[in-house]
Design a protein around this motif. Structure first.
Motif, PDB file in Angstrom:
ATOM      1  N   LYS A   3      -3.147  -5.014  -4.982  1.00  0.00           N
ATOM      2  CA  LYS A   3      -2.893  -4.042  -3.920  1.00  0.00           C
ATOM      3  C   LYS A   3      -3.321  -4.603  -2.565  1.00  0.00           C
ATOM      4  CE  LYS A   3      -4.274   0.497  -2.194  1.00  0.00           C
ATOM      5  NZ  LYS A   3      -5.037   1.731  -2.428  1.00  0.00           N
ATOM      6  N   GLY A   4      -2.451  -4.461  -1.572  1.00  0.00           N
ATOM      7  CA  GLY A   4      -2.750  -4.926  -0.228  1.00  0.00           C
ATOM      8  C   GLY A   4      -2.322  -6.342   0.058  1.00  0.00           C
ATOM      9  N   SER A  31       2.030  -6.149   4.862  1.00  0.00           N
ATOM     10  CA  SER A  31       0.871  -5.259   4.789  1.00  0.00           C
ATOM     11  C   SER A  31       0.206  -5.262   6.151  1.00  0.00           C
ATOM     12  CB  SER A  31      -0.103  -5.739   3.705  1.00  0.00           C
ATOM     13  OG  SER A  31      -1.180  -4.840   3.556  1.00  0.00           O
ATOM     14  N   THR A  34       0.841  -1.205   0.000  1.00  0.00           N
ATOM     15  CA  THR A  34       0.000   0.000   0.000  1.00  0.00           C
ATOM     16  C   THR A  34       0.871   1.247   0.000  1.00  0.00           C
ATOM     17  OG1 THR A  34      -0.189  -0.080   2.426  1.00  0.00           O
ATOM     18  CG2 THR A  34      -1.982  -1.078   1.149  1.00  0.00           C
ATOM     19  N   ARG A  76      -1.534  -2.355   8.106  1.00  0.00           N
ATOM     20  CA  ARG A  76      -2.839  -1.680   8.088  1.00  0.00           C
ATOM     21  C   ARG A  76      -3.621  -1.904   9.379  1.00  0.00           C
ATOM     22  NH1 ARG A  76      -3.892   0.633   3.470  1.00  0.00           N
ATOM     23  NH2 ARG A  76      -6.151   0.731   3.800  1.00  0.00           N
TER      24      ARG A  76
END
Length: 591
Positions: free
Chosen positions: A288-289, A367, A73, A369
């Motif tokens: 993505k992610g 990742s 990200t 987050r």
């Protein structure tokens, strides 16, 4: 024990160590980094629908990193790209919730090149903090034109921005613009470059587009060729086609200015595709992610005629975003920042094609987050041949680029080696996770400070775009606090608002939907829900106060005496029936 930090030793002449060398020996640097465009979102990589002829031309004559990795990200990629440090070392492992602010002790590419006598320009998406000391103008960039937050129309951005026209922050001050956002950022970059040429000064231009990040808006002339796709993908591809034209125009501009020969030109992206993976993902798993290659293996093309870096040659060994700054320091012969040990290494020898004994490196990306990092979460421990994902999955990326066949049971020695590296890597970084970033209050460079809900610290989420503000998101998952640092004890005015200052809207106002733009619904097209609080409360450390909210008031102001130091700040509106909303915007002024 594996070495976790790769240190590059540079030998410089005395003049270099004292600042800069002969300007003629120092190439200019132009970096274009796009947002959410994956490895497969280029026609030169085989995309069967999307056409990128200008980037294809660059690809054909550039040095190409074939196994180059970033974070899955955007903010995490940007921090490592600009500092040469692992994402989790810098404090940036999320894109919201106060975890997108780059710790103030990190030295950025902008600062390194500014200290070396370069003019440094930043254009577009910063996404590493909107307050002092985290803004690009606080981190070494001498010319800045940017939107707020992580994208146009996000909560810190100028109110009602939506990719076309609007206002962006030019050297700290909102400035109205006309045109599509990507065009604006490239135009300001060209003005900056031309000014430096006229001043006979070397320059670093960092052009970081928010496109093709959603929401999906494109000038219609660019999305039109893709109208047989759904509206989101048509505009995603349209934004990339627009970027492609801007890259071509910029390269033609450098030619016209006589700058191409001694300019290092880099094109890259910040993570895997957000939208194009179902059409073409170059055979990779994930987007993505994702911790799989589709989430973090991206293009990087470098072109520098005077340095012999032309001809369309591939670099095969694994490389990463932490290598970019050490490499540019090496190529441009500028002094490295004192006392800084990079997690990456200079790959200049690979770029020049004369690396005789390149090591079998181990690199890590993940990742997170989340509010606080979790060991092994969405992780990839990588070599040129292997990927260890999530501790238990091992893939031979050479034989299995789609990461379909878990061979961990067949190669316990490889799993052991990569696990030991990761464990040591984590053990080194883990003590730094508690070093929170704080927004400065009362600093002369940012007074008043404008705080937004994008940076609330919560355990779930936060209202990070303007549609969330319009819809008045609330509840435990959408309310939090700011980490703040009161720079100096004294009298402070704190103005609490539901809508930002530039909206000129009352706290209890219901706003009409904003005007549409081409593509999907813009954030501003959400109707602005009215709320009717009767009181508002603020708490900054041990100081707290409550005031009534008058009907039709745009804000409620508090005059408070605050002690100096790091603390937490929260503010909430409460209605007669007990419904609570956070104060999405707060303006804090040291008197």
């Amino acid at each position: 024990m594996y070495r976790l930090t790769l240190i590059v030793v540079y030998c410089f002449s005395l003049c270099l160590l004292n600042g800069t060398g002969d300007a003629a020996d120092q190439p200019n640097v132009v970096i274009v980094i796009t947002d959410d465009q994956g490895y497969g979102d280029l026609s030169c990589h085989g995309n069967p629908i999307l056409k990128t002829p200008e980037i294809d031309k660059l690809y054909a004559d550039a040095i190409r990193l074939k196994d180059y990795h970033v974070a899955p990200t955007c903010s995490p990629t940007r921090c490592a790209f600009l500092t040469g440090h692992w994402t989790n070392r810098t404090g940036v492992w999320h894109t919201i919730m106060g975890r997108s602010m780059l710790r103030e002790d990190e030295v950025t590419m902008g600062q390194v090149f500014k200290d070396a006598g370069y003019a440094t320009g930043m254009f577009g998406k910063w996404h590493l903090g909107d307050n002092y000391p985290y803004r690009p103008e606080d981190r070494g960039f001498t010319e800045v034109m940017r939107h707020g937050g992580g994208g146009v129309g996000q909560t810190p951005d100028y109110w009602d921005n939506a990719y076309f026209d609007g206002s962006y922050w030019h050297n700290g001050t909102p400035e109205p613009v006309k045109g599509f956002c990507t065009d604006v950022f490239f135009d300001y970059a060209k003005q900056f470059i031309k000014a430096q040429k006229e001043a006979d000064k070397p320059f670093l231009a960092y052009i970081a587009t928010n496109a093709p990040h959603g929401p999906m808006h494109s000038p219609e002339e660019f999305s039109k060729p893709y109208q047989d796709q759904n509206v989101g993908l048509a505009n995603f591809y349209g934004m990339i086609a627009n970027i492609d034209k801007n890259v071509g125009d910029l390269r033609a501009f450098l030619d016209e200015q006589g700058l191409t020969e001694d300019t290092i030109f880099i094109f890259t992206t910040d993570n895997g595709s957000s939208s194009g993976d179902k059409v073409f993902n170059a055979g990779m798993r994930g987007k993505k992610g994702s911790e799989y290659d589709g989430g973090h293996r991206v293009p990087l093309f470098l072109h520098w005629p005077a340095g012999g870096m032309t001809g369309g040659r591939d670099v095969e060994p694994i490389t990463a975003y932490v290598d970019v700054l050490p490499t540019l320091i090496d190529l441009c012969k500028v002094a490295p920042p004192a006392g800084v040990k990079f997690d990456g290494t200079s790959i200049a020898a690979l770029l020049k094609g004369n690396a005789s004994d390149w090591p079998d490196r181990i690199l890590v990306t993940d990742s997170q987050r989340v509010k606080d990092p979790i060991k092994w979460k969405s992780s990839a421990v990588m070599t040129s041949q292997y990927r260890l994902n999530n501790r238990t999955e091992l893939y031979d990326i050479k034989a299995d680029p789609g990461q379909e066949n878990n061979i961990a049971g067949d190669h316990p020695d490889v799993v052991k080696r990569l696990t030991e590296f990761y464990n040591a890597w984590w053990a080194e970084l883990e003590p730094t996770f508690a070093n929170s970033t704080h927004i400065y209050l009362g600093h002369p460079a940012d007074n008043p400070a404008r705080l937004t809900s994008h940076d609330w610290i919560t355990t779930k989420s936060t209202p990070w775009n303007q549609s969330h503000i319009r819809r008045a998101l609330n509840g435990d998952g959408n309310t939090g606090f700011w980490n703040v640092n009161v720079v100096e004890a004294g009298e402070y005015e704190i103005r609490l608002r539901r809508w930002p200052e530039e909206s000129n809207a009352a706290i209890d106002a219901r706003l009409r939907p904003g005007d549409p733009v081409p593509g999907v619904d813009a954030y501003r097209t959400a109707p602005g829900k009215d709320i009717h609080p009767t009181k508002v409360s603020i708490k900054i450390g041990d100081v707290s106060a409550t005031k009534p909210v008058e009907a039709g008031a745009q804000e409620v102001a508090f005059d408070l005496k605050l002690p100096a130091g790091e603390t937490q700040m929260s503010a909430v509106f409460e209605s007669k029936d007990g419904e609570v909303h956070g104060a999405y915007y707060a303006y804090v002024t040291k008197k």
